[in-house]
Motif scaffolding. Structure first.
Motif, PDB file in Angstrom:
ATOM      1  N   ALA A   1      11.613  -5.756   5.814  1.00  0.00           N
ATOM      2  CA  ALA A   1      11.662  -5.033   4.543  1.00  0.00           C
ATOM      3  C   ALA A   1      10.278  -4.964   3.884  1.00  0.00           C
ATOM      4  N   VAL A   2       9.407  -5.903   4.250  1.00  0.00           N
ATOM      5  CA  VAL A   2       8.068  -5.941   3.634  1.00  0.00           C
ATOM      6  C   VAL A   2       6.945  -5.987   4.668  1.00  0.00           C
ATOM      7  N   ILE A   3       7.250  -5.746   5.919  1.00  0.00           N
ATOM      8  CA  ILE A   3       6.315  -5.986   7.018  1.00  0.00           C
ATOM      9  C   ILE A   3       4.986  -5.235   6.886  1.00  0.00           C
ATOM     10  N   LYS A   4       5.006  -4.014   6.401  1.00  0.00           N
ATOM     11  CA  LYS A   4       3.778  -3.230   6.292  1.00  0.00           C
ATOM     12  C   LYS A   4       3.151  -3.302   4.901  1.00  0.00           C
ATOM     13  N   LEU A   5       3.824  -3.964   3.961  1.00  0.00           N
ATOM     14  CA  LEU A   5       3.295  -4.019   2.601  1.00  0.00           C
ATOM     15  C   LEU A   5       1.939  -4.736   2.498  1.00  0.00           C
ATOM     16  N   PRO A   6       1.737  -5.884   3.168  1.00  0.00           N
ATOM     17  CA  PRO A   6       0.400  -6.498   3.089  1.00  0.00           C
ATOM     18  C   PRO A   6      -0.695  -5.547   3.606  1.00  0.00           C
ATOM     19  N   GLN A   7      -0.380  -4.805   4.663  1.00  0.00           N
ATOM     20  CA  GLN A   7      -1.345  -3.850   5.209  1.00  0.00           C
ATOM     21  C   GLN A   7      -1.600  -2.727   4.214  1.00  0.00           C
ATOM     22  N   LEU A   8      -0.551  -2.222   3.615  1.00  0.00           N
ATOM     23  CA  LEU A   8      -0.659  -1.149   2.635  1.00  0.00           C
ATOM     24  C   LEU A   8      -1.460  -1.605   1.413  1.00  0.00           C
ATOM     25  N   VAL A   9      -1.189  -2.809   0.936  1.00  0.00           N
ATOM     26  CA  VAL A   9      -1.926  -3.352  -0.209  1.00  0.00           C
ATOM     27  C   VAL A   9      -3.409  -3.489   0.134  1.00  0.00           C
ATOM     28  N   ALA A  10      -3.721  -3.981   1.331  1.00  0.00           N
ATOM     29  CA  ALA A  10      -5.121  -4.136   1.741  1.00  0.00           C
ATOM     30  C   ALA A  10      -5.846  -2.790   1.768  1.00  0.00           C
ATOM     31  N   VAL A  11      -5.188  -1.767   2.286  1.00  0.00           N
ATOM     32  CA  VAL A  11      -5.788  -0.430   2.364  1.00  0.00           C
ATOM     33  C   VAL A  11      -5.998   0.144   0.964  1.00  0.00           C
ATOM     34  N   LEU A  12      -4.974   0.047   0.121  1.00  0.00           N
ATOM     35  CA  LEU A  12      -5.068   0.609  -1.231  1.00  0.00           C
ATOM     36  C   LEU A  12      -6.093  -0.146  -2.081  1.00  0.00           C
ATOM     37  N   ARG A  13      -6.120  -1.450  -1.946  1.00  0.00           N
ATOM     38  CA  ARG A  13      -7.071  -2.269  -2.716  1.00  0.00           C
ATOM     39  C   ARG A  13      -8.513  -1.943  -2.335  1.00  0.00           C
ATOM     40  N   ALA A  14      -8.752  -1.751  -1.042  1.00  0.00           N
ATOM     41  CA  ALA A  14     -10.108  -1.460  -0.563  1.00  0.00           C
ATOM     42  C   ALA A  14     -10.457   0.017  -0.711  1.00  0.00           C
ATOM     43  N   GLY A  15      -9.432   0.864  -0.841  1.00  0.00           N
ATOM     44  CA  GLY A  15      -9.695   2.304  -0.871  1.00  0.00           C
ATOM     45  C   GLY A  15     -10.283   2.779   0.443  1.00  0.00           C
ATOM     46  N   SER A  16      -9.881   2.087   1.517  1.00  0.00           N
ATOM     47  CA  SER A  16     -10.434   2.376   2.838  1.00  0.00           C
ATOM     48  C   SER A  16      -9.413   1.986   3.904  1.00  0.00           C
ATOM     49  N   ALA A  17      -9.452   2.713   5.015  1.00  0.00           N
ATOM     50  CA  ALA A  17      -8.587   2.403   6.154  1.00  0.00           C
ATOM     51  C   ALA A  17      -9.410   1.837   7.309  1.00  0.00           C
ATOM     52  N   TRP A  18     -10.612   1.344   7.010  1.00  0.00           N
ATOM     53  CA  TRP A  18     -11.485   0.797   8.047  1.00  0.00           C
ATOM     54  C   TRP A  18     -10.758  -0.320   8.791  1.00  0.00           C
ATOM     55  N   GLY A  19     -10.829  -0.295  10.106  1.00  0.00           N
ATOM     56  CA  GLY A  19     -10.181  -1.306  10.930  1.00  0.00           C
ATOM     57  C   GLY A  19      -8.811  -0.891  11.438  1.00  0.00           C
ATOM     58  N   LEU A  20      -8.287   0.218  10.918  1.00  0.00           N
ATOM     59  CA  LEU A  20      -6.969   0.692  11.347  1.00  0.00           C
ATOM     60  C   LEU A  20      -7.111   1.977  12.150  1.00  0.00           C
ATOM     61  N   SER A  21      -6.277   2.112  13.143  1.00  0.00           N
ATOM     62  CA  SER A  21      -6.286   3.292  13.997  1.00  0.00           C
ATOM     63  C   SER A  21      -5.094   4.184  13.666  1.00  0.00           C
ATOM     64  N   ALA A  22      -5.369   5.421  13.246  1.00  0.00           N
ATOM     65  CA  ALA A  22      -4.285   6.384  12.972  1.00  0.00           C
ATOM     66  C   ALA A  22      -3.513   6.676  14.254  1.00  0.00           C
ATOM     67  N   THR A  23      -4.196   6.728  15.379  1.00  0.00           N
ATOM     68  CA  THR A  23      -3.526   6.969  16.663  1.00  0.00           C
ATOM     69  C   THR A  23      -2.532   5.855  16.965  1.00  0.00           C
ATOM     70  N   SER A  24      -2.927   4.630  16.681  1.00  0.00           N
ATOM     71  CA  SER A  24      -2.038   3.489  16.887  1.00  0.00           C
ATOM     72  C   SER A  24      -0.783   3.622  16.031  1.00  0.00           C
ATOM     73  N   LEU A  25      -0.955   4.013  14.778  1.00  0.00           N
ATOM     74  CA  LEU A  25       0.189   4.182  13.883  1.00  0.00           C
ATOM     75  C   LEU A  25       1.093   5.332  14.329  1.00  0.00           C
ATOM     76  N   LEU A  26       0.500   6.423  14.813  1.00  0.00           N
ATOM     77  CA  LEU A  26       1.302   7.548  15.314  1.00  0.00           C
ATOM     78  C   LEU A  26       2.142   7.127  16.522  1.00  0.00           C
ATOM     79  N   LEU A  27       1.529   6.378  17.423  1.00  0.00           N
ATOM     80  CA  LEU A  27       2.267   5.895  18.594  1.00  0.00           C
ATOM     81  C   LEU A  27       3.359   4.904  18.181  1.00  0.00           C
ATOM     82  N   GLU A  28       3.036   4.035  17.225  1.00  0.00           N
ATOM     83  CA  GLU A  28       4.039   3.088  16.733  1.00  0.00           C
ATOM     84  C   GLU A  28       5.225   3.829  16.128  1.00  0.00           C
ATOM     85  N   LEU A  29       4.935   4.837  15.336  1.00  0.00           N
ATOM     86  CA  LEU A  29       5.992   5.634  14.716  1.00  0.00           C
ATOM     87  C   LEU A  29       6.853   6.325  15.775  1.00  0.00           C
ATOM     88  N   ALA A  30       6.217   6.878  16.785  1.00  0.00           N
ATOM     89  CA  ALA A  30       6.963   7.527  17.869  1.00  0.00           C
ATOM     90  C   ALA A  30       7.893   6.527  18.551  1.00  0.00           C
TER      91      ALA A  30
END
Length: 198
Positions: A18-47
């Motif tokens: 229920a909260v698994i991605k929230l720490p990741q989301l908070v880190a991205v929003l707090r930094a105002g950056s997605a550095w270190g994360l791969s959009a391709t990885s997230l797309l594959l995970e979603l698929a």
């Protein structure tokens, strides 16, 4: 496993998911950056998540075996949008939304399609972890990648091993995901430690 303990594992898995991605989301929003994360990885995970959820629904598995998937999918979609926003690729989000929406319905046009997709699902999900690992190795920086999110993924995968013995294909999926989630978590922690000592 005792019925009471099995219920506890189900409950804690749902709570973690229920909260698994929230720490990741908070880190991205707090930094105002997605550095270190791969959009391709997230797309594959979603698929992988969508195929797995569709398979479970199609074959009428008990709701408790996949209840957390819709919750995780929503979190991944929000995180993916943020990653695309901060990397300047937000226009692609609509295209991907249409592709996933069409794919959701095409999966069950024929039984052989959903079966093939499920057979490939573990490879797609494993690829998502490997793409994230490759991204970390190339940048040698964990950036905004959340070790807590990946640690919770380790727990969720391990707990599913305790609750899923019905089908070898699903069991193999959870074993592979457990190993790769541990590897990504360790890599994030390694680069975070390296960054602090530099």
């Amino acid at each position: 496993m005792a019925p009471g303990l099995l219920d506890l594992v189900h409950l804690t898995t749902w709570a973690v998911c229920a909260v698994i991605k929230l720490p990741q989301l908070v880190a991205v929003l707090r930094a105002g950056s997605a550095w270190g994360l791969s959009a391709t990885s997230l797309l594959l995970e979603l698929a992988g998540l969508l195929v797995f959820l569709r398979y479970q629904i199609y074959y009428g598995y008990p709701l408790e075996t996949y209840l957390e998937y819709p919750i995780v999918i929503v979190q991944v979609v929000i995180l993916l949008y943020c990653v695309m926003h901060f990397s300047g690729k937000v226009r692609r989000a609509l295209f991907y939304a249409v592709v996933f929406w069409v794919g959701w319905y095409m999966l069950t046009l024929q039984k052989c399609i959903i079966d093939l997709a499920m057979n490939l699902c573990t490879l797609v999900s494993a690829a998502s972890k490997l793409v994230q690992l490759q991204h970390l190795w190339e940048t040698k920086d964990s950036g905004q990648a959340s070790a807590l999110t990946w640690g919770m993924s380790v727990y969720a995968s391990a707990s599913k091993l305790q609750t899923t013995w019905c089908e070898i294909l699903i069991l193999i999926r959870y074993i592979v995901m457990l190993i790769l989630n541990i590897w990504v978590t360790a890599t994030i922690l390694h680069y975070r430690k390296t960054k602090k000592t530099d």
